[in-house]
Design an enzyme around this catalytic site. Structure first.
Site, mmCIF file in Angstrom:
data_model
loop_
_atom_site.group_PDB
_atom_site.id
_atom_site.type_symbol
_atom_site.label_atom_id
_atom_site.label_comp_id
_atom_site.label_asym_id
_atom_site.label_seq_id
_atom_site.Cartn_x
_atom_site.Cartn_y
_atom_site.Cartn_z
ATOM 1 N N TYR A 48 0.995 -1.224 0.408
ATOM 2 C CA TYR A 48 0.013 0.228 0.156
ATOM 3 C C TYR A 48 0.835 0.711 -0.093
ATOM 4 O O TYR A 48 1.719 1.485 0.834
ATOM 5 C CB TYR A 48 -1.042 -0.141 0.910
ATOM 6 C CG TYR A 48 -1.964 -0.659 1.270
ATOM 7 C CD1 TYR A 48 -2.090 -1.741 0.260
ATOM 8 C CD2 TYR A 48 -3.000 -1.304 2.481
ATOM 9 C CE1 TYR A 48 -3.868 -2.722 0.408
ATOM 10 C CE2 TYR A 48 -3.736 -1.951 2.478
ATOM 11 C CZ TYR A 48 -4.243 -2.694 1.291
ATOM 12 O OH TYR A 48 -5.205 -4.205 1.673
ATOM 13 N N GLY B 236 -18.069 1.832 -3.182
ATOM 14 C CA GLY B 236 -19.058 3.395 -2.594
ATOM 15 C C GLY B 236 -20.667 2.637 -3.825
ATOM 16 O O GLY B 236 -21.633 3.763 -3.351
ATOM 17 N N SER C 146 -23.102 3.236 -1.231
ATOM 18 C CA SER C 146 -22.812 4.897 -0.606
ATOM 19 C C SER C 146 -24.194 5.493 -0.584
ATOM 20 O O SER C 146 -24.622 6.008 0.253
ATOM 21 C CB SER C 146 -21.974 5.615 -1.244
ATOM 22 O OG SER C 146 -21.611 5.836 -1.964
HETATM 23 N N1 LIG Z 1 -7.302 -8.376 1.780
HETATM 24 C C1 LIG Z 1 -7.773 -7.189 0.274
HETATM 25 O O1 LIG Z 1 -7.605 -8.131 -0.908
HETATM 26 C C2 LIG Z 1 -8.437 -6.040 0.305
HETATM 27 C C3 LIG Z 1 -8.799 -5.261 -0.984
HETATM 28 C C4 LIG Z 1 -9.010 -4.085 -0.899
HETATM 29 C C5 LIG Z 1 -8.913 -3.485 0.692
HETATM 30 N N2 LIG Z 1 -8.565 -4.126 1.589
HETATM 31 C C6 LIG Z 1 -8.633 -3.989 3.360
HETATM 32 O O2 LIG Z 1 -9.904 -3.288 3.449
HETATM 33 C C7 LIG Z 1 -10.291 -2.359 3.966
HETATM 34 C C8 LIG Z 1 -11.148 -1.666 3.519
HETATM 35 O O3 LIG Z 1 -11.575 -1.843 1.905
HETATM 36 P P1 LIG Z 1 -11.430 -1.124 0.881
HETATM 37 O O4 LIG Z 1 -11.414 0.821 0.987
HETATM 38 O O5 LIG Z 1 -12.005 -1.417 -0.872
HETATM 39 O O6 LIG Z 1 -13.614 -0.222 0.723
HETATM 40 P P2 LIG Z 1 -14.398 -0.147 1.433
HETATM 41 O O7 LIG Z 1 -14.077 0.023 3.180
HETATM 42 O O8 LIG Z 1 -15.738 -0.040 1.594
HETATM 43 O O9 LIG Z 1 -13.708 1.822 2.189
HETATM 44 C C9 LIG Z 1 -13.667 2.596 0.444
HETATM 45 C C10 LIG Z 1 -14.823 3.413 0.887
HETATM 46 O O10 LIG Z 1 -15.732 4.425 1.409
HETATM 47 C C11 LIG Z 1 -15.948 5.484 1.973
HETATM 48 N N3 LIG Z 1 -16.638 5.361 3.308
HETATM 49 C C12 LIG Z 1 -16.356 4.673 4.598
HETATM 50 N N4 LIG Z 1 -16.989 4.880 5.684
HETATM 51 C C13 LIG Z 1 -18.179 5.674 4.677
HETATM 52 C C14 LIG Z 1 -18.921 6.102 5.410
HETATM 53 N N5 LIG Z 1 -19.347 6.711 6.786
HETATM 54 N N6 LIG Z 1 -19.690 7.046 4.592
HETATM 55 C C15 LIG Z 1 -19.441 6.978 3.197
HETATM 56 N N7 LIG Z 1 -18.559 6.864 2.777
HETATM 57 C C16 LIG Z 1 -17.362 6.007 3.951
HETATM 58 C C17 LIG Z 1 -14.632 5.386 2.463
HETATM 59 O O11 LIG Z 1 -14.367 7.042 1.564
HETATM 60 P P3 LIG Z 1 -13.918 8.893 2.696
HETATM 61 O O12 LIG Z 1 -12.863 8.555 1.097
HETATM 62 O O13 LIG Z 1 -14.977 9.253 1.504
HETATM 63 O O14 LIG Z 1 -14.172 8.235 3.446
HETATM 64 C C18 LIG Z 1 -13.819 4.947 2.080
HETATM 65 O O15 LIG Z 1 -13.080 5.100 0.700
HETATM 66 C C19 LIG Z 1 -9.324 -1.931 3.033
HETATM 67 O O16 LIG Z 1 -8.395 -0.090 4.092
HETATM 68 C C20 LIG Z 1 -7.614 -2.470 2.917
HETATM 69 O O17 LIG Z 1 -7.216 -2.477 4.545
HETATM 70 C C21 LIG Z 1 -8.091 -5.655 1.504
#
Ligand SMILES: NC(=O)c1ccc[n+]([C@@H]2O[C@H](COP(=O)([O-])OP(=O)(O)OC[C@H]3O[C@@H](n4cnc5c(N)ncnc54)[C@H](OP(=O)(O)O)[C@@H]3O)[C@@H](O)[C@H]2O)c1
Length: 323
Positions: free
Chosen positions: A61, A212, A215
């Protein structure tokens, strides 16, 4: 202060918060702009102060930036944090170019991660994907050796098949499975989730907002510069049809006085005591919203409506998580 429950990660596993802090978006990913580092560190501190101890990162990352950021944030509070690191994905110019899970490479990766994080051990260490060019025994066996040496405390896996999960667990007990899971991506309910439950493996569920989609803020068509347009789920008629389903989530959320994203996270949270929603948050305001999401419960009628509307396979098109 809004504190959070603790759960055991897997049977008799380590105690972690029921909500995990995903740190990925605190670094530049897929060419995105670099988030404000001061706010990111303040978010990690606020998370720890509110009882969220699970911090998730990957050594790829931001090409190591994410680990250095976490290192700075936990410098004077290592004992409050449970650090989960993924390894093995190779990126160049911000793009994924392959996997490297050779034992010598894993030993090299962990050495660098420990220095970047500024810690003596990593709590949970996991290959980010499996790599058929290296036997599973060698991959898992190497992490088991790191556990014996004290560099790592627990073994995790990410985005594996039920068969790989079983085989890995036979070689060394797997503490946690990191897996994409949301109302929009429920295929794992058929096989992977039951396998994890049977084996007593904790589930760290990411992408709760389905990039998203859930969302409630999207309209079709997406702006031409949206990264989501790479995925068929967000293209043409697929997106139009998918957003019709999101309207149902929006109605339920609105009736409860919460946002669709909060409802989407709450739905994942409601799927079991052994399932942790892992949510990306890079600002303190999001932290408060998502801590509040952990207090949301659904009536049986609401759950049934969501279950029918978002039946597995009902969302058209896929993302990078296509299984
Ligand atoms: N193992 C794997 O293959 C893998 C893959 C991807 C991710 N991950 C891990 O999982 C974590 C989460 O994954 P992700 O980022 O893909 O998905 P996510 O948690 O669904 O995040 C996507 C977006 O949702 C928004 N968000 C968060 N809280 C919110 C709320 N209360 N209201 C509105 N929007 C909100 C954030 O945008 P804003 O920037 O607008 O706050 C964020 O950029 C990552 O940080 C990473 O550590 C693992």
């Amino acid at each position: 202060m809004n504190t959070i429950n603790r759960i055991s990660l897997g049977n008799n596993g380590p105690q972690v918060s029921k909500l995990g802090l995903g740190c990925m978006r605190m670094s530049s990913i897929w060419g995105s702009t670099w988030p404000d580092e001061t706010e990111s560190i303040a978010t990690i501190h606020a998370a720890l102060d509110n009882g969220i101890n699970f911090l998730n990162t990957g050594d790829f990352y931001g090409a190591g930036h994410n680990e250095m950021l976490i290192g700075k944030a936990v410098k004077d509070r290592r004992d409050k944090a449970f650090i989960s690191v993924k390894f093995g994905a190779i990126f160049y110019n911000g793009a994924w170019i392959g996997m490297d899970l050779r034992p010598t490479s894993i030993k090299n990766f962990v050495s660098y991660s420990l220095v970047r994080l500024g810690v003596d051990y990593i709590d949970l260490y996991q290959p980010s994907r499996m790599d058929n060019s290296v036997p599973l025994e060698d991959i898992i066996g190497t992490v088991a050796d790191l556990i014996k040496e004290g560099k790592v405390r627990h073994l995790g896996v990410s985005e594996v098949t039920p068969d790989q999960l079983r085989k890995a667990h036979n070689i060394h007990p797997v503490t946690a499975l990191e897996i994409g899971y949301s109302l929009a991506d429920r295929q794992i309910e058929a096989d992977l989730l039951p396998t994890a439950k049977e084996l007593g493996i904790g589930v760290v569920a990411f992408a709760n907002t389905a990039e998203g989609l859930l969302s409630g803020n999207m309209t079709a068509p997406l702006p031409a510069d949206s990264y989501q347009l790479h995925f068929s789920r967000f293209q043409g008629e697929n997106l139009v049809k998918n957003l019709e389903k999101v309207e149902v989530l929006k109605e339920i959320a609105s009736a409860k006085g919460v946002t669709p994203t909060q409802a989407a996270i709450a739905w994942v949270n409601a799927q079991g005591d052994h399932i942790m929603p892992l949510v990306s948050m890079a600002r303190r305001s999001r932290l408060q919203e998502n801590l509040a999401a952990m207090q949301i419960s659904f009536t049986p009628a609401e759950l049934e409506t969501l279950d029918k509307t978002f039946a597995p396979g009902s969302i058209l098109g896929g993302t990078y998580l296509a299984r």
